[in-house]
Design a protein around this motif. Structure first.
Motif, PDB file in Angstrom:
ATOM      1  N   CYS A   1      37.081  45.291  48.046  1.00 20.08           N
ATOM      2  CA  CYS A   1      38.477  44.425  47.325  1.00 20.08           C
ATOM      3  C   CYS A   1      39.058  43.542  48.417  1.00 20.08           C
ATOM      4  O   CYS A   1      39.111  42.436  48.150  1.00 20.08           O
ATOM      5  CB  CYS A   1      39.303  45.455  46.709  1.00 20.08           C
TER       6      CYS A   1
ATOM      7  N   LEU B   1      31.654  45.588  45.080  1.00 20.02           N
ATOM      8  CA  LEU B   1      32.466  46.518  44.173  1.00 20.02           C
ATOM      9  C   LEU B   1      31.310  47.171  42.971  1.00 20.02           C
ATOM     10  O   LEU B   1      31.580  48.124  42.692  1.00 20.02           O
ATOM     11  CB  LEU B   1      33.505  45.621  43.521  1.00 20.02           C
TER      12      LEU B   1
ATOM     13  N   LEU C   1      40.798  49.289  43.410  1.00 22.54           N
ATOM     14  CA  LEU C   1      41.091  48.198  43.115  1.00 22.54           C
ATOM     15  C   LEU C   1      42.712  47.923  42.842  1.00 22.54           C
ATOM     16  O   LEU C   1      43.163  46.831  42.474  1.00 22.54           O
ATOM     17  CB  LEU C   1      40.637  47.721  41.743  1.00 22.54           C
TER      18      LEU C   1
END
Length: 439
Positions: A80, A88, A158
């Protein structure tokens, strides 16, 4: 931005991440307290011990693979920070594939694992029989539980802690409601508690899948099956997970050892320790809120190469962790007796638990640094140090301390646990002093 405004902004950012994590974390031990309270108001103490033993075995088996959450958080946070949408997806996909494979292994080996666990525990026959019933139901939650570990770590990496909160509230809310129905209305005792957990975990998995699908739309990138199977990336994942697996196994072994030794003192002390361990679990999940925040912030700062942010995040998360530990100790000191009364109305268990309450009051102030440093090292993906620190605390401190303190009985057992927590923090602090994070 002036310094005061900047400081306020950082604290709000930390709490925006930590607040939902703390709430979702605390819902887990609160559920454990509900489990204990539901069976604690049945006529016999053996039901408390049965749920404690059965849950301990399941927790050991499932959380032995807690590296699925920890490694996913660190790797996701770094991807991230680098703004890599493909990475991701790869972290999530590899984590889920590994989770399902490990869950299938657990289901295939459930019978020999149960036989080994109950042979090692050697509790009283009535307690063992009821705990076997709990285990036989709860083990089937393995696929959902391990997959949920991956989703939890991914969302946390995240820096989205609201979705895990929603999922955990669904899981634990449904679990608590079904506990009441199955035990109090259908008379299922320990098996009812296990069935409630089983159903709730699968409901949570369905919700997490929906949130993940929606979240991925906001990150440009694509899925790649060949990349998911890339040997170099899989080796890196297995290396990180190998260290975290051994670290987690050491922690779970230490906690299981505590329960096993308590069981050998008899049904009454086993039940009292089970009641008090709800306090320890409550504290641990609360302090983990800032540890998980440290994971996400440290990982992102390292991924982005932002040294100034790294230093600030380390300082701020350490401060909030310490303040939280102080609040937990004050809570246990002021409200420990009435909380014990809420968990069980068996007078002998209440009286026994009060004898050991001072150990629980001291634990937050000693344990806090182990939890916070766990988060720092996970975010930095320094898994080898986590493994070394845990094994050092278990084999050089905890087990020798228990051997020397056995004449003190259950007080000696709690003292050994306190020394174990202190050793975890000191060992990781020493590693960080010798090799600081970049920045």
């Amino acid at each position: 931005m002036n310094p005061v405004t900047a400081t306020g902004h950082r604290q709000r950012r930390i709490w925006a991440l930590a607040g939902p994590i703390i709430l979702s974390n605390l819902s887990v031990p609160l559920l454990g307290m509900i489990d204990t309270a539901v069976v604690g108001h049945l006529p016999e103490a053996r039901h408390i011990g049965a749920v404690a033993l059965g849950a301990m075995i399941i927790h050991f088996l499932f959380w032995a693979f807690g590296f699925l959450r920890m490694s996913t958080t660190g790797l996701t946070a770094q991807a991230c920070g680098a703004e890599d949408g493909d990475a991701l997806r790869l972290v999530l996909g590899r984590g889920l594939l590994l989770a399902i494979a490990l869950a299938l292994v657990l289901l295939l080996l459930q019978a020999p694992l149960a036989a080994l666990a109950f042979r090692l525990i050697d509790a009283e026959p009535a307690v063992t029989e009821a705990a076997r019933g709990y285990y036989g139901v709860r083990i089937w939650a393995a696929p959902a539980t391990l997959a949920n570990y991956v989703f939890w770590g991914w969302f946390l990496g995240l820096q989205n802690s609201r979705i895990p909160l929603i999922v955990m509230l669904l899981i634990n809310g449904c679990n608590a409601l079904l506990d009441y129905v199955f035990v109090m209305h259908l008379g299922m005792a320990a098996e009812g508690v296990a069935l409630a957990s089983l159903i709730a975990e699968y409901l949570g998995l369905l919700l997490a899948l929906g949130f993940a699908r929606r979240t991925l739309r906001t990150f440009p990138g694509r899925w790649s099956w060949p990349a998911l199977r890339e040997p170099a990336a899989l080796r890196q994942l297995l290396r990180v997970n190998h260290d975290l697996f051994l670290r987690t196994l050491g922690l779970l072994g230490a906690l299981a050892f505590f329960t096993i030794q308590g069981a050998r003192f008899g049904e009454l002390i086993l039940a009292a320790n089970a009641v008090l361990f709800n306090f320890q679990t409550f504290m641990a999940y609360g302090l983990d809120g800032f540890a998980h925040t440290a994971e996400a912030l440290v990982g992102r700062a390292l991924g982005a190469g932002d040294r100034q942010a790294l230093r600030r995040d380390l300082r701020d998360t350490a401060l909030w962790s310490a303040l939280s530990a102080l609040l937990f100790s004050l809570l246990f000191a002021l409200a420990g007796q009435p909380l014990i009364g809420l968990l069980t109305d068996i007078e002998a268990v209440r009286s026994e638990a009060l004898r050991y309450l001072p150990w629980v009051i001291a634990l937050p102030l000693v344990s806090v640094w182990a939890f916070w440093l766990d988060g720092v090292f996970i975010g930095a993906t320094r898994s080898a140090d986590l493994r070394r620190g845990m094994l050092l605390a278990v084999f050089a401190v905890y087990l020798p301390a228990w051997y020397l303190l056995q004449p003190l009985g259950n007080h000696g057992l709690w003292a050994a646990l306190l020394l174990f927590m202190a050793a975890r923090g000191l060992s990781l602090g020493g590693f960080l002093w010798r090799r600081p994070l970049p920045g």
